[in-house]
Scaffold this active site. Structure first.
Site, PDB file in Angstrom:
ATOM      1  N   GLU A 266     -12.120   1.510  48.841  1.00  0.00           N
ATOM      2  CA  GLU A 266     -11.773   0.230  48.607  1.00  0.00           C
ATOM      3  C   GLU A 266     -12.572  -1.014  49.284  1.00  0.00           C
ATOM      4  OE1 GLU A 266      -7.047  -0.787  49.382  1.00  0.00           O
ATOM      5  OE2 GLU A 266      -7.001   0.450  47.668  1.00  0.00           O
TER       6      GLU A 266
ATOM      7  N   GLU B 263      -5.114   5.886  43.982  1.00  0.00           N
ATOM      8  CA  GLU B 263      -4.068   5.763  44.794  1.00  0.00           C
ATOM      9  C   GLU B 263      -2.727   4.742  43.748  1.00  0.00           C
ATOM     10  OE1 GLU B 263      -4.294   3.364  48.107  1.00  0.00           O
ATOM     11  OE2 GLU B 263      -6.097   4.335  48.898  1.00  0.00           O
TER      12      GLU B 263
HETATM   13  C1  FCB Z   1      -4.179   0.252  49.659  1.00  0.00           C
HETATM   14  C2  FCB Z   1      -4.371   1.430  50.706  1.00  0.00           C
HETATM   15  C3  FCB Z   1      -3.764   2.528  51.294  1.00  0.00           C
HETATM   16  C4  FCB Z   1      -2.416   1.316  50.801  1.00  0.00           C
HETATM   17  C5  FCB Z   1      -1.651   1.490  50.063  1.00  0.00           C
HETATM   18  C6  FCB Z   1      -0.316   0.920  50.105  1.00  0.00           C
HETATM   19  O1  FCB Z   1      -5.167  -0.998  49.164  1.00  0.00           O
HETATM   20  O2  FCB Z   1      -6.101   2.087  50.335  1.00  0.00           O
HETATM   21  O3  FCB Z   1      -4.412   2.689  52.600  1.00  0.00           O
HETATM   22  O4  FCB Z   1      -2.649   1.045  52.256  1.00  0.00           O
HETATM   23  O5  FCB Z   1      -2.864  -0.109  49.704  1.00  0.00           O
END
Ligand code: FCB
Length: 471
Positions: A193, A377
Site C-alpha cells: 500500500e 487483504e
Molecule cells: C491495511 C493495512 C493492514 C491493516 C488493514 C486493516 O491498510 O495494509 O496492515 O491495517 O489495512
C-alpha cells in the site's frame, strides 16, 4: 486502509446480527472458489504482530518513534509486544496449518535484518529463515512483503521517503533478502500500500512519520514506486523461480448525486486512490488529473524513472476494504458524504462488496496489461468477545462470504484472480487505532496472549476441508 480517525459508528443492519448466515458460509456449487488452485490464505505484517522491538539487534522503526508520541495512537498503544509472534511463531504456524489455510502473507521488518551501514543482522535473518522453512514444511504457499511500513528510523532521520536515496537503500535490502531467502518464498511483494505510506505518512500525517503536505506525499510516492522498480530486477536475478509484484490498496468512490460536479468528484477520488499508483505501474505515467486535485504538486522525476517503475509485474496484490461516497467540494476536489442507514464495521467503514467487483472489472478495461491478481487483504474489524471459549463473529462471516462472492463475480467477468488472503490471521496492532480494532479471524487476548479461533476461521477451515476432499 486505516485512515478515517473520525469515523462515525452506525449500528449494524439487523440482517447482519441475526444467525443462520454461518450455516450458509460455504460458496454455491458454481462458484469459482471451489477451484483447487484458487489460493486461500491469511495475512499479517511484522510491526503489527511481532513485538520484540529491542531484541536480537532490531533497530527502531518509524512506527516505534511515532507510536511513542502521545496522541498519535489510540490509548497510547505501541507495537512493542503486539502478539508476541517473534517468540510464539511456532505455535502460530501450527494454528495456521490447523485451519487448513493454504497461503500465508507476512512481512519482513527491515530494521531487524540490516544495520545503517547495510551490514546484515544474522539473528534477524535467522528468524525469518526459520519461519519460512517451517511454513514450507507445512506445505503453505508463502507471500513475503518487503515493506509493510516499518522503515528503519535511521533512514527517516535522513529524509525517509522524501530522500531519493531511500529507494536505493531499499534495493540493497531487497538484494540481501532475496539472496538469503531464495527458495522459501513463493511470491515477493516489494511494497504494501504505497498510498498509505505516501499519503497517510507524508500527506495528512495520520501515520508515521506524521508529516502533512501534499507535495511531500507525491514525492514520497515517487520514491516508493522507484524503490519498487529498482527492487524488481534484483529479486528476479536472485530468486528467479518466485513471483514478484506489489500490493496496492484500492478505494471505490461513488458520486452523491448525478450532477456532473459530483461525478467528477468521484472520478477524482478514484484517481487519488487508485490511478495515482496503478497508472505509473501499468502505464508508466502519473494521471494528470491528480494535479488538478493538488495543483503544483508534481514530483521531481528523473529520466528513466518511469520505465523503471513500469517494468512488468508477475502479479498485482489488491487490498480492498470499503467505499466512500463523495460530492464536489465546490472547488477542484471532493468531500466525503457518509451515507446514512448503511452497514458499517467497527472502523466505521461501509460494507460494500460490489465495490471490489466493480473496481476489478474496471481495471481490466483500463489497463490492457493488468497482471494476474491476488486479493492480498480483505476483512473487517469488530468488537469481538470471547464467551465460554467461543467468538461468534457473525458480521465478519457475512462480510467474508459477500466479498468472496464479489471475487467470484469478477472472475466470471474475466478478471484473472488467483487467490485471496483474509486480513488478518489474528487480531493485532491496527496502526493509529492500536489494539482496540480487531481484524483477526483468531482472537488475541493481549493480557495472556491466548489465541481463540473465531467462528469465521472455523467456517473458512470447514470450506477448505470440503474443497480438499472433493479434489
Ligand atoms: C491495511 C493495512 C493492514 C491493516 C488493514 C486493516 O491498510 O495494509 O496492515 O491495517 O489495512
Amino acid at each position: 486502509m486505516a485512515n478515517d480517525a473520525s469515523a462515525v459508528f452506525d449500528t449494524l443492519s439487523p440482517a447482519v446480527s441475526r444467525g443462520s448466515l454461518a450455516d450458509s458460509f460455504t460458496p454455491p456449487a458454481d462458484s469459482t472458489l471451489w477451484r483447487k488452485n484458487f489460493l486461500l490464505g491469511a495475512a499479517t505484517a511484522s510491526y503489527q504482530i511481532e513485538g520484540a522491538v529491542n531484541e536480537d539487534g532490531r533497530l527502531p522503526s518509524i512506527w516505534d518513534t511515532f507510536s511513542a508520541i502521545p496522541g498519535k495512537v489510540l490509548a497510547g498503544d505501541t507495537g512493542a509486544v503486539a502478539c508476541d509472534h517473534y517468540h510464539r511463531w511456532e505455535a502460530d504456524v501450527e494454528m495456521l496449518a490447523s485451519l487448513g489455510l493454504e497461503g500465508y502473507r507476512l512481512s519482513i521488518a527491515w530494521p531487524r535484518v540490516m544495520d545503517a551501514a547495510g551490514v546484515p543482522n544474522r539473528k534477524g535473518l535467522d528468524f525469518y529463515k526459520r519461519l519460512l522453512n517451517r511454513l514450507k514444511e507445512k506445505g503453505i504457499t508463502t507471500f513475503v512483503t518487503l515493506y509493510h511500513w516499518d522503515l528503519p528510523q535511521h533512514l527517516e532521520d535522513r529524509g525517509g521517503w522524501l530522500n531519493r536515496d531511500t529507494a536505493y537503500r531499499f534495493a540493497d535490502y531487497a538484494d540481501l533478502m532475496s539472496r538469503e531467502l531464495a527458495g522459501t518464498v513463493d511470491a515477493w511483494a516489494t511494497l504494501n500500500e504505497p498510498w498509505c505510506s505516501a499519503y497517510l505518512g507524508y500527506g495528512n500525517g495520520h501515520h508515521a512519520p506524521g508529516l502533512a503536505n501534499d507535495r511531500f506525499a507525491t514525492q514520497a510516492m515517487h520514491h516508493l514506486l522507484l524503490a519498487h522498480g529498482l527492487a524488481m530486477p534484483v529479486l528476479r536475478a536472485n530468486d528467479p523461480a518466485s513471483e514478484k509484484g506489489i500490493v496496492a490498496n484500492i478505494g471505490r468512490g461513488t458520486p452523491n448525486s448525478d450532477s456532473a460536479a459530483d461525478q467528477r468528484a468521484a472520478h477524482l477520488f478514484e484517481v487519488q486512490h487508485n490511478a495515482w499508483i496503478l497508472d505509473p505501474l501499468l502505464k508508466g505515467s502519473y494521471p494528470q488529473d491528480l494535479f488538478e486535485l493538488w495543483p503544483g504538486t508534481e514530483p521531481l522525476v528523473l529520466d528513466g524513472d518511469m520505465q523503471t517503475i513500469s517494468a512488468r509485474l508477475d502479479f498485482l496484490g489488491i487490498n480492498y476494504y470499503f467505499r466512500t461516497n463523495v460530492a464536489s467540494d465546490g472547488a477542484h476536489g471532493f468531500r466525503d458524504v457518509p451515507l446514512e442507514g448503511v452497514e458499517r464495521t467497527q472502523m466505521g467503514w461501509e460494507v460494500y462488496p460490489d465495490g471490489l467487483r466493480d473496481l476489478l472489472t474496471g481495471f481490466k478495461k483500463t489497463y490492457h496489461n493488468l497482471p494476474p491478481i491476488y486479493i492480498t487483504e480483505n476483512g473487517m474489524a469488530s468488537d469481538d468477545q470471547v464467551t465460554d471459549g467461543h467468538v461468534e463473529d457473525t458480521q465478519r462471516i457475512s462480510f467474508l462470504k459477500r466479498h468472496l462472492a464479489a471475487v467470484d463475480q469478477a472472475i466470471k467477468a474475466g478478471v484473472d484472480i488467483r487467490g485471496y488472503f483474509l486480513w488478518s490471521l489474528m487480531d493485532n496492532f491496527e496502526w493509529a487505532f492500536g489494539y482496540e480494532r480487531r481484524f483477526g479471524v483468531v482472537h488475541v487476548d493481549y493480557s495472556t496472549q491466548k489465541r481463540t479461533i473465531k467462528r469465521s476461521a472455523e467456517l473458512v477451515a470447514k470450506f477448505l476441508k470440503e474443497r480438499k476432499a472433493r479434489a
